[in-house]
Design a protein around this motif. Structure first.
Motif, PDB file in Angstrom:
ATOM      1  N   GLY B  16      41.565  48.947  89.370  1.00 44.29           N
ATOM      2  CA  GLY B  16      43.057  48.649  88.847  1.00 44.29           C
ATOM      3  C   GLY B  16      43.477  49.723  87.873  1.00 44.29           C
ATOM      4  N   LYS B  17      42.351  50.460  87.538  1.00 47.11           N
ATOM      5  CA  LYS B  17      42.537  51.751  86.473  1.00 47.11           C
ATOM      6  C   LYS B  17      42.827  52.992  87.397  1.00 47.11           C
ATOM      7  CE  LYS B  17      41.766  49.382  82.629  1.00 47.11           C
ATOM      8  NZ  LYS B  17      43.131  49.007  81.715  1.00 47.11           N
ATOM      9  N   THR B  18      43.182  53.974  86.467  1.00 47.91           N
ATOM     10  CA  THR B  18      43.645  55.157  87.309  1.00 47.91           C
ATOM     11  C   THR B  18      42.355  56.083  87.182  1.00 47.91           C
ATOM     12  OG1 THR B  18      45.970  55.164  86.967  1.00 47.91           O
ATOM     13  CG2 THR B  18      44.838  57.270  87.482  1.00 47.91           C
ATOM     14  N   GLY B  41      26.237  60.153 104.130  1.00 47.23           N
ATOM     15  CA  GLY B  41      25.656  60.311 105.413  1.00 47.23           C
ATOM     16  C   GLY B  41      26.873  60.758 106.589  1.00 47.23           C
ATOM     17  N   ARG B  42      28.042  60.764 106.027  1.00 45.26           N
ATOM     18  CA  ARG B  42      29.213  61.142 106.940  1.00 45.26           C
ATOM     19  C   ARG B  42      29.846  62.350 106.345  1.00 45.26           C
ATOM     20  NH1 ARG B  42      30.976  55.749 108.158  1.00 45.26           N
ATOM     21  NH2 ARG B  42      32.344  57.036 109.611  1.00 45.26           N
ATOM     22  N   GLY B  43      30.654  62.946 107.406  1.00 42.11           N
ATOM     23  CA  GLY B  43      31.162  64.173 107.027  1.00 42.11           C
ATOM     24  C   GLY B  43      32.456  64.062 106.029  1.00 42.11           C
ATOM     25  N   PRO B  44      32.947  64.946 105.422  1.00 42.67           N
ATOM     26  CA  PRO B  44      33.987  64.975 104.342  1.00 42.67           C
ATOM     27  C   PRO B  44      35.357  64.446 105.144  1.00 42.67           C
ATOM     28  CG  PRO B  44      32.849  66.961 103.972  1.00 42.67           C
ATOM     29  CD  PRO B  44      32.277  66.417 105.394  1.00 42.67           C
ATOM     30  N   VAL B  45      36.141  63.874 104.521  1.00 43.14           N
ATOM     31  CA  VAL B  45      37.388  63.382 105.156  1.00 43.14           C
ATOM     32  C   VAL B  45      38.362  64.096 104.266  1.00 43.14           C
ATOM     33  CG1 VAL B  45      38.685  61.378 105.662  1.00 43.14           C
ATOM     34  CG2 VAL B  45      36.476  61.303 106.133  1.00 43.14           C
ATOM     35  N   PHE B  46      39.305  64.657 104.840  1.00 40.19           N
ATOM     36  CA  PHE B  46      40.472  65.423 104.345  1.00 40.19           C
ATOM     37  C   PHE B  46      41.354  64.323 103.598  1.00 40.19           C
ATOM     38  CE2 PHE B  46      43.551  68.601 103.741  1.00 40.19           C
ATOM     39  CZ  PHE B  46      44.716  67.995 103.731  1.00 40.19           C
ATOM     40  N   LEU B  47      41.761  64.731 102.473  1.00 41.64           N
ATOM     41  CA  LEU B  47      42.952  63.670 101.560  1.00 41.64           C
ATOM     42  C   LEU B  47      44.146  64.620 101.667  1.00 41.64           C
ATOM     43  CD1 LEU B  47      40.457  62.232  99.213  1.00 41.64           C
ATOM     44  CD2 LEU B  47      41.287  61.229 101.176  1.00 41.64           C
ATOM     45  N   GLU B  60      50.685  58.437  98.944  1.00 45.33           N
ATOM     46  CA  GLU B  60      50.219  56.879  98.487  1.00 45.33           C
ATOM     47  C   GLU B  60      49.990  56.832  97.195  1.00 45.33           C
ATOM     48  OE1 GLU B  60      49.468  56.054 103.367  1.00 45.33           O
ATOM     49  OE2 GLU B  60      47.783  56.034 102.013  1.00 45.33           O
ATOM     50  N   ARG B  61      48.669  56.501  96.935  1.00 43.46           N
ATOM     51  CA  ARG B  61      47.889  56.130  95.615  1.00 43.46           C
ATOM     52  C   ARG B  61      47.279  57.431  95.288  1.00 43.46           C
ATOM     53  NH1 ARG B  61      43.867  53.272  95.340  1.00 43.46           N
ATOM     54  NH2 ARG B  61      43.396  53.000  97.474  1.00 43.46           N
ATOM     55  N   LEU B  62      47.371  58.483  95.903  1.00 47.40           N
ATOM     56  CA  LEU B  62      46.645  59.631  95.634  1.00 47.40           C
ATOM     57  C   LEU B  62      47.808  60.610  94.924  1.00 47.40           C
ATOM     58  CD1 LEU B  62      44.382  60.176  98.348  1.00 47.40           C
ATOM     59  CD2 LEU B  62      44.044  58.962  96.645  1.00 47.40           C
ATOM     60  N   ILE B  77      43.585  58.791  91.364  1.00 46.30           N
ATOM     61  CA  ILE B  77      43.727  57.495  92.245  1.00 46.30           C
ATOM     62  C   ILE B  77      44.161  56.718  91.321  1.00 46.30           C
ATOM     63  CG2 ILE B  77      42.766  56.071  94.009  1.00 46.30           C
ATOM     64  CD1 ILE B  77      40.318  58.036  94.090  1.00 46.30           C
ATOM     65  N   THR B  78      45.689  56.035  91.627  1.00 45.37           N
ATOM     66  CA  THR B  78      46.104  55.018  90.917  1.00 45.37           C
ATOM     67  C   THR B  78      45.716  53.719  91.526  1.00 45.37           C
ATOM     68  OG1 THR B  78      48.178  55.176  92.234  1.00 45.37           O
ATOM     69  CG2 THR B  78      48.144  56.290  90.024  1.00 45.37           C
ATOM     70  N   ALA B  79      45.672  52.596  90.537  1.00 45.11           N
ATOM     71  CA  ALA B  79      45.541  51.399  91.116  1.00 45.11           C
ATOM     72  C   ALA B  79      44.232  51.365  91.961  1.00 45.11           C
ATOM     73  CB  ALA B  79      46.453  50.670  91.910  1.00 45.11           C
ATOM     74  N   SER B  80      43.117  51.781  91.371  1.00 51.70           N
ATOM     75  CA  SER B  80      41.878  52.088  92.020  1.00 51.70           C
ATOM     76  C   SER B  80      41.300  50.601  92.449  1.00 51.70           C
ATOM     77  CB  SER B  80      40.858  52.835  91.285  1.00 51.70           C
ATOM     78  OG  SER B  80      40.504  52.021  90.040  1.00 51.70           O
ATOM     79  N   GLN B  81      40.576  50.875  93.695  1.00 52.20           N
ATOM     80  CA  GLN B  81      39.970  49.623  94.476  1.00 52.20           C
ATOM     81  C   GLN B  81      38.420  50.189  94.730  1.00 52.20           C
ATOM     82  OE1 GLN B  81      42.088  49.636  98.142  1.00 52.20           O
ATOM     83  NE2 GLN B  81      43.937  49.005  96.995  1.00 52.20           N
TER      84      GLN B  81
END
Lengths: 110, 112
Positions: B16-18, B41-47, B60-62, B77-81
């Motif tokens: 819930g925090k940023t 173990g995964r490749g980077p994912v573009f944000l 979105e939340r970024l 990252i707002t409202a973190s999960q």
């Protein structure tokens, strides 16, 4: 959604052997890349490829390495004589202002 | 020589925090700065990508900011999960797509 694919997912080879890592990048992207990531370390740029030739390469990309785009869809990285320190995850990527990475090939040199 | 630093190796925050992650660079004039997420173990994912003439970008939340005077980017990252738990990488391009240099990453853990 378009994706970058890589084969094989895991390659085990003996020191001194040649390996070829394969990638199918997103075809309408401008640049294609190879990166490596040694376990627990950062992603390191190896080489970029644009218009069917190498655009830029890092100090890591020495004469043991080569890249090819033999048929307009595949993009390969060849390591001629593997060393133990070549053991790493190798990622292919393609870019058109957003960079898409493949799932990687884990190379283990024994 | 060119150097990219990310503020900390690991960051723990409550759900819930940023979350705020920092990327600092020296001896570099990037045309683009990008943020990626990488799971084990995964490749980077573009944000997100932000250009040198942009101050802020949202998705979105970024949110990403880019200060070329301070040579710093902040990634929020707002409202973190808990699902946001991953390693976040910044990457700088110095030559309009010809090469990208990645930072060491910050491992974010969002605690429920």
């Amino acid at each position: 959604e378009p994706e970058v694919t890589q084969t094989p997912s895991h390659q085990v080879t003996q020191m001194g052997q040649e390996v070829i890592l394969r990638c199918v990048p997103i075809s309408n992207h401008l640049y294609f890349y190879w990166y490596r990531q040694i376990l627990g370390q950062k992603v390191e740029f190896l080489v970029s490829f644009y218009n069917n030739e190498i655009s830029e390469k890092s100090e890591i990309f020495d004469d043991q390495f080569s890249v090819e785009r033999p048929d307009g869809s595949n993009f390969t990285l060849k390591i001629r004589s593997t060393k133990l320190e070549d053991s790493a995850m190798y990622f292919c990527a393609s870019w058109s202002y957003e960079q898409y990475f493949g799932p990687g090939t884990r190379l283990t040199v024994t | 020589s060119q150097k990219i630093e990310q503020n900390s190796e690991a960051l723990n925050i409550q759900e819930g925090k940023t979350a705020t992650l920092t990327c600092n660079y020296t001896n570099y004039s990037p045309a683009y700065l990008q943020w990626y997420r990488q799971d084990p173990g995964r490749g980077p994912v573009f944000l997100l990508l932000i250009r040198e003439n942009e101050k802020e970008k949202r998705k979105e939340r970024l949110k990403v900011t880019f200060d070329t005077t301070l040579k710093q980017s902040l990634f929020h990252i707002t409202a973190s999960q808990p699902a946001d738990s991953a390693t976040y990488l910044c990457a700088l391009d110095g030559n309009y797509g010809q090469n990208f240099v990645f930072g060491p990453g910050t491992r974010l853990s969002v605690l429920p």
